[in-house]
Motif scaffolding. Structure first.
Motif, short mmCIF file in Angstrom:
data_model
loop_
_atom_site.label_atom_id
_atom_site.label_comp_id
_atom_site.label_asym_id
_atom_site.label_seq_id
_atom_site.Cartn_x
_atom_site.Cartn_y
_atom_site.Cartn_z
N ILE A 120 0.60 -1.20 -0.08
CA ILE A 120 0.08 0.05 0.01
C ILE A 120 0.78 1.31 -0.10
N ASN A 121 0.68 2.02 -0.96
CA ASN A 121 1.56 3.41 -1.11
C ASN A 121 0.51 4.42 -0.56
N PRO A 122 0.91 4.91 0.76
CA PRO A 122 0.14 5.73 1.41
C PRO A 122 -0.24 7.07 0.79
N VAL A 123 0.66 7.37 -0.10
CA VAL A 123 0.31 8.75 -0.83
C VAL A 123 -0.74 8.66 -1.79
N ASP A 124 -1.30 7.55 -2.28
CA ASP A 124 -2.48 7.50 -3.30
C ASP A 124 -3.33 6.54 -2.83
N SER A 125 -2.96 5.48 -1.85
CA SER A 125 -4.07 4.42 -1.64
C SER A 125 -4.12 4.05 0.01
N ARG A 126 -5.06 3.43 0.32
CA ARG A 126 -5.38 3.02 1.67
C ARG A 126 -6.07 1.58 1.41
N GLU A 127 -5.96 0.87 2.69
CA GLU A 127 -6.83 -0.45 2.83
C GLU A 127 -8.20 0.01 2.99
N THR A 128 -9.28 -0.79 2.45
CA THR A 128 -10.59 -0.67 2.44
C THR A 128 -11.05 -1.74 3.07
N SER A 129 -12.26 -1.76 3.47
CA SER A 129 -13.09 -2.76 3.97
C SER A 129 -13.32 -3.96 2.90
N LEU A 130 -13.69 -5.03 3.51
CA LEU A 130 -14.15 -6.28 2.54
C LEU A 130 -15.54 -6.23 2.61
N LYS A 131 -16.19 -5.46 3.48
CA LYS A 131 -17.57 -5.51 3.46
C LYS A 131 -18.21 -4.64 2.27
N LYS A 132 -19.35 -5.31 1.40
CA LYS A 132 -19.98 -4.40 0.41
C LYS A 132 -20.59 -3.19 0.95
N PRO A 133 -20.46 -1.89 0.32
CA PRO A 133 -21.31 -0.84 0.86
C PRO A 133 -22.67 -1.01 0.41
N ASP A 134 -23.55 -0.41 1.23
CA ASP A 134 -24.64 -0.10 0.64
C ASP A 134 -25.30 0.56 -0.49
N THR A 135 -24.24 1.84 -0.54
CA THR A 135 -24.37 2.57 -2.03
C THR A 135 -22.99 3.05 -2.25
N LEU A 136 -22.77 3.29 -3.46
CA LEU A 136 -21.26 3.97 -3.95
C LEU A 136 -21.48 5.65 -4.22
N ILE A 137 -22.63 6.09 -3.92
CA ILE A 137 -22.91 7.35 -4.17
C ILE A 137 -22.39 8.03 -3.05
N THR A 138 -21.45 9.26 -2.99
CA THR A 138 -20.95 9.87 -1.82
C THR A 138 -21.52 11.10 -1.93
N LYS A 139 -22.36 11.48 -0.70
CA LYS A 139 -22.63 12.96 -0.54
C LYS A 139 -22.05 13.75 0.27
N PHE A 140 -21.77 14.89 0.24
CA PHE A 140 -20.78 15.74 0.88
C PHE A 140 -21.75 16.87 1.29
N ASP A 141 -21.58 17.27 2.62
CA ASP A 141 -22.09 18.39 3.31
C ASP A 141 -21.75 19.74 2.57
N GLU A 142 -22.61 20.73 2.48
CA GLU A 142 -22.29 21.66 1.87
C GLU A 142 -21.49 22.47 2.84
N PRO A 143 -20.26 23.19 2.30
CA PRO A 143 -19.23 23.76 2.95
C PRO A 143 -19.63 25.05 3.71
N ALA A 144 -19.25 25.45 4.94
CA ALA A 144 -19.60 26.80 5.39
C ALA A 144 -19.14 27.74 4.47
N ASP A 145 -19.78 29.13 4.59
CA ASP A 145 -19.14 30.35 3.67
C ASP A 145 -17.81 30.56 4.16
N VAL A 146 -17.04 31.11 3.32
CA VAL A 146 -15.52 31.31 3.37
C VAL A 146 -15.78 32.89 4.23
N ILE A 147 -15.01 32.89 5.39
CA ILE A 147 -15.05 34.37 6.13
C ILE A 147 -14.41 35.16 5.16
N ILE A 148 -14.85 36.44 5.41
CA ILE A 148 -14.29 37.69 4.75
C ILE A 148 -14.06 38.50 5.83
#
Length: 180
Positions: A138-166
């Motif tokens: 495993i090259n930690p720069v670009d890879s990682r160990e992953t679970s052997l368990k199959k995920p329920d979904t492959l679609i990743t949802k990201f939270d809306e980031p907070a506004d940038v402080i001005i």
């Protein structure tokens, strides 16, 4: 629904697995490995049954040289197994190519595909030796160990980031105010 496929080169064509086995024996000194298998794991979502059946033997595997397993693969109970995936944000060329090829089969589908490499070791390996092999594989720069368990979904949802402080007037602040 996420489907999982493992693809393994047949014994005469498993060159990468054979080379890795020899590297581990020679560089790490683990002579007790009797067999090393390298499988490409595909997790697939948002694909119709008909397209999936066609893609299994045209996109994901080459039947003359590959063995295809659906959902899981056979292995001895004492085999040591781990999977390696790219880190989030790293480009996975194999997954991207698979998506494009599936879209050739059915242009109306938008499949989501993620890949990993699964290693299966047979022979007398301790947990400590397995950890050393993981560090080697495993090259930690670009890879990682992953679970052997199959995920329920492959679609990743990201939270809306907070506004940038001005900071108004930042460039005109006195140095003592900046240090606060």
């Amino acid at each position: 629904m996420v489907r999982r496929i493992y693809v393994e080169k047949k014994e005469p064509f498993a060159v990468k697995a054979s080379e890795l086995k020899e590297e581990i024996k020679n560089y790490l000194g683990f002579k007790d490995i009797t067999k090393l298998r390298e499988l490409i794991r595909y997790d697939i979502e948002d694909i119709s049954d008909a397209t999936y059946e066609r893609a299994k033997v045209t996109v994901f595997s080459e039947p003359p040289v590959d063995i295809l397993y659906e959902e899981d693969f056979e292995r001895p109970a004492d085999a040591k197994v781990f999977s390696v995936e790219y880190l989030p944000g790293q480009f996975d060329q194999r997954a991207d190519s698979a998506v494009q090829c599936v879209r050739f089969l059915n242009e109306n589908e938008e499949p989501v595909i993620k890949t990993a490499i699964t290693y299966c070791f047979e022979g007398g390996l301790s947990d400590d030796e397995l950890e050393q092999i993981k560090a080697y594989c495993i090259n930690p720069v670009d890879s990682r160990e992953t679970s052997l368990k199959k995920p329920d979904t492959l679609i990743t949802k990201f939270d809306e980031p907070a506004d940038v402080i001005i900071f108004d007037g930042f460039k005109d602040m006195a140095e003592d105010k900046l240090k606060e």
